[in-house]
Design a protein around this motif. Structure first.
Motif, PDB file in Angstrom:
ATOM      1  N   CYS A  29       0.822  -1.205   0.000  1.00 15.77           N
ATOM      2  CA  CYS A  29       0.000   0.000   0.000  1.00 15.77           C
ATOM      3  C   CYS A  29       0.859   1.259   0.000  1.00 15.77           C
ATOM      4  N   ILE A  30       1.954   1.259   0.740  1.00 16.80           N
ATOM      5  CA  ILE A  30       2.770   2.465   0.834  1.00 16.80           C
ATOM      6  C   ILE A  30       3.949   2.463  -0.140  1.00 16.80           C
ATOM      7  N   SER A  31       4.079   1.387  -0.923  1.00 17.72           N
ATOM      8  CA  SER A  31       5.200   1.324  -1.857  1.00 17.72           C
ATOM      9  C   SER A  31       4.928   2.197  -3.070  1.00 17.72           C
ATOM     10  N   ILE A  32       5.923   2.311  -3.906  1.00 16.95           N
ATOM     11  CA  ILE A  32       5.782   3.136  -5.100  1.00 16.95           C
ATOM     12  C   ILE A  32       5.126   2.362  -6.246  1.00 16.95           C
ATOM     13  N   ILE A  33       4.723   1.127  -6.022  1.00 19.17           N
ATOM     14  CA  ILE A  33       4.135   0.323  -7.090  1.00 19.17           C
ATOM     15  C   ILE A  33       2.615   0.341  -7.041  1.00 19.17           C
ATOM     16  N   GLY A  34       2.018   0.142  -5.900  1.00 18.18           N
ATOM     17  CA  GLY A  34       0.570   0.004  -5.798  1.00 18.18           C
ATOM     18  C   GLY A  34      -0.198   1.277  -6.110  1.00 18.18           C
ATOM     19  N   GLY A  40      -3.470   4.934 -12.306  1.00 23.64           N
ATOM     20  CA  GLY A  40      -3.545   4.704 -13.749  1.00 23.64           C
ATOM     21  C   GLY A  40      -4.801   3.970 -14.157  1.00 23.64           C
ATOM     22  N   ASN A  41      -5.182   2.956 -13.397  1.00 26.39           N
ATOM     23  CA  ASN A  41      -6.413   2.227 -13.709  1.00 26.39           C
ATOM     24  C   ASN A  41      -7.655   3.081 -13.462  1.00 26.39           C
ATOM     25  N   ALA A  42      -7.629   3.921 -12.450  1.00 27.23           N
ATOM     26  CA  ALA A  42      -8.774   4.814 -12.200  1.00 27.23           C
ATOM     27  C   ALA A  42      -8.918   5.836 -13.326  1.00 27.23           C
ATOM     28  N   VAL A  43      -7.816   6.359 -13.823  1.00 27.32           N
ATOM     29  CA  VAL A  43      -7.864   7.312 -14.942  1.00 27.32           C
ATOM     30  C   VAL A  43      -8.387   6.614 -16.196  1.00 27.32           C
ATOM     31  N   ALA A  44      -7.903   5.396 -16.441  1.00 26.10           N
ATOM     32  CA  ALA A  44      -8.413   4.638 -17.591  1.00 26.10           C
ATOM     33  C   ALA A  44      -9.911   4.368 -17.446  1.00 26.10           C
ATOM     34  N   GLY A  45     -10.357   4.106 -16.225  1.00 21.25           N
ATOM     35  CA  GLY A  45     -11.786   3.905 -15.986  1.00 21.25           C
ATOM     36  C   GLY A  45     -12.589   5.159 -16.254  1.00 21.25           C
ATOM     37  N   LEU A  46     -12.058   6.311 -15.849  1.00 27.41           N
ATOM     38  CA  LEU A  46     -12.757   7.572 -16.126  1.00 27.41           C
ATOM     39  C   LEU A  46     -12.838   7.844 -17.625  1.00 27.41           C
ATOM     40  N   ILE A  47     -11.768   7.567 -18.341  1.00 24.50           N
ATOM     41  CA  ILE A  47     -11.764   7.779 -19.784  1.00 24.50           C
ATOM     42  C   ILE A  47     -12.769   6.849 -20.458  1.00 24.50           C
ATOM     43  N   CYS A  48     -12.842   5.600 -19.994  1.00 18.66           N
ATOM     44  CA  CYS A  48     -13.792   4.656 -20.587  1.00 18.66           C
ATOM     45  C   CYS A  48     -15.237   5.053 -20.292  1.00 18.66           C
ATOM     46  N   GLN A  60     -14.921  -2.092 -14.770  1.00 19.75           N
ATOM     47  CA  GLN A  60     -13.897  -3.112 -14.558  1.00 19.75           C
ATOM     48  C   GLN A  60     -12.548  -2.483 -14.223  1.00 19.75           C
ATOM     49  N   PHE A  61     -12.233  -1.340 -14.859  1.00 23.10           N
ATOM     50  CA  PHE A  61     -10.992  -0.656 -14.526  1.00 23.10           C
ATOM     51  C   PHE A  61     -11.015  -0.162 -13.081  1.00 23.10           C
ATOM     52  N   PHE A  62     -12.175   0.266 -12.580  1.00 20.00           N
ATOM     53  CA  PHE A  62     -12.261   0.693 -11.187  1.00 20.00           C
ATOM     54  C   PHE A  62     -12.049  -0.487 -10.249  1.00 20.00           C
ATOM     55  N   LYS A  63     -12.560  -1.668 -10.616  1.00 15.33           N
ATOM     56  CA  LYS A  63     -12.323  -2.863  -9.805  1.00 15.33           C
ATOM     57  C   LYS A  63     -10.839  -3.221  -9.794  1.00 15.33           C
ATOM     58  N   ILE A  64     -10.188  -3.098 -10.955  1.00 15.11           N
ATOM     59  CA  ILE A  64      -8.762  -3.397 -11.032  1.00 15.11           C
ATOM     60  C   ILE A  64      -7.964  -2.379 -10.220  1.00 15.11           C
ATOM     61  N   ALA A  65      -8.414  -1.120 -10.232  1.00 16.91           N
ATOM     62  CA  ALA A  65      -7.717  -0.098  -9.439  1.00 16.91           C
ATOM     63  C   ALA A  65      -7.786  -0.428  -7.955  1.00 16.91           C
ATOM     64  N   LYS A  66      -8.950  -0.862  -7.501  1.00 16.65           N
ATOM     65  CA  LYS A  66      -9.092  -1.252  -6.095  1.00 16.65           C
ATOM     66  C   LYS A  66      -8.208  -2.456  -5.791  1.00 16.65           C
ATOM     67  N   LEU A  67      -8.175  -3.410  -6.713  1.00 16.13           N
ATOM     68  CA  LEU A  67      -7.365  -4.607  -6.520  1.00 16.13           C
ATOM     69  C   LEU A  67      -5.878  -4.283  -6.533  1.00 16.13           C
ATOM     70  N   SER A  68      -5.444  -3.356  -7.387  1.00 14.79           N
ATOM     71  CA  SER A  68      -4.025  -3.028  -7.440  1.00 14.79           C
ATOM     72  C   SER A  68      -3.581  -2.213  -6.228  1.00 14.79           C
ATOM     73  N   LEU A  69      -4.512  -1.538  -5.578  1.00 14.46           N
ATOM     74  CA  LEU A  69      -4.156  -0.795  -4.371  1.00 14.46           C
ATOM     75  C   LEU A  69      -4.012  -1.728  -3.177  1.00 14.46           C
ATOM     76  N   MET A  70      -4.926  -2.646  -3.009  1.00 14.28           N
ATOM     77  CA  MET A  70      -4.905  -3.594  -1.896  1.00 14.28           C
ATOM     78  C   MET A  70      -5.145  -5.010  -2.411  1.00 14.28           C
TER      79      MET A  70
END
Length: 77
Positions: A29-34, A40-48, A60-70
């Motif tokens: 959660c606090i790393s530079i990866i998550g 990025g996935n949330a922005v892609a979800g907004l664009i879609c 689906q991009f919003f679900k992936i964003a939640k999954l990539s965060l935690m």
């Protein structure tokens, strides 16, 4: 013997395994990866979600964003 073995596993291995998952979740959660992946996935979800056809993909991009965060302890349905 089964109950004793389960108790010993929990004390010796299960507790350490559970703590390592909690620590890994906090580090993710606090790393530079998550966080950048989630943004990025949330922005892609907004664009879609701009078009009506893209709304299901945006969800689906919003679900992936939640999954990539935690990612730890999450279920993919």
């Amino acid at each position: 013997m089964g109950i004793l073995g389960n108790i010993l596993w929990f004390i010796c291995g299960g507790l350490l395994s559970g703590l390592s998952w909690v620590l890994a979740g906090c580090l993710w959660c606090i790393s530079i990866i998550g966080i950048p992946m989630a943004v990025g996935n949330a922005v892609a979800g907004l664009i879609c979600c701009i078009t009506i056809i893209g709304i299901p993909f945006g969800k689906q991009f919003f679900k992936i964003a939640k999954l990539s965060l935690m990612p730890f302890g999450a279920e993919v349905v």
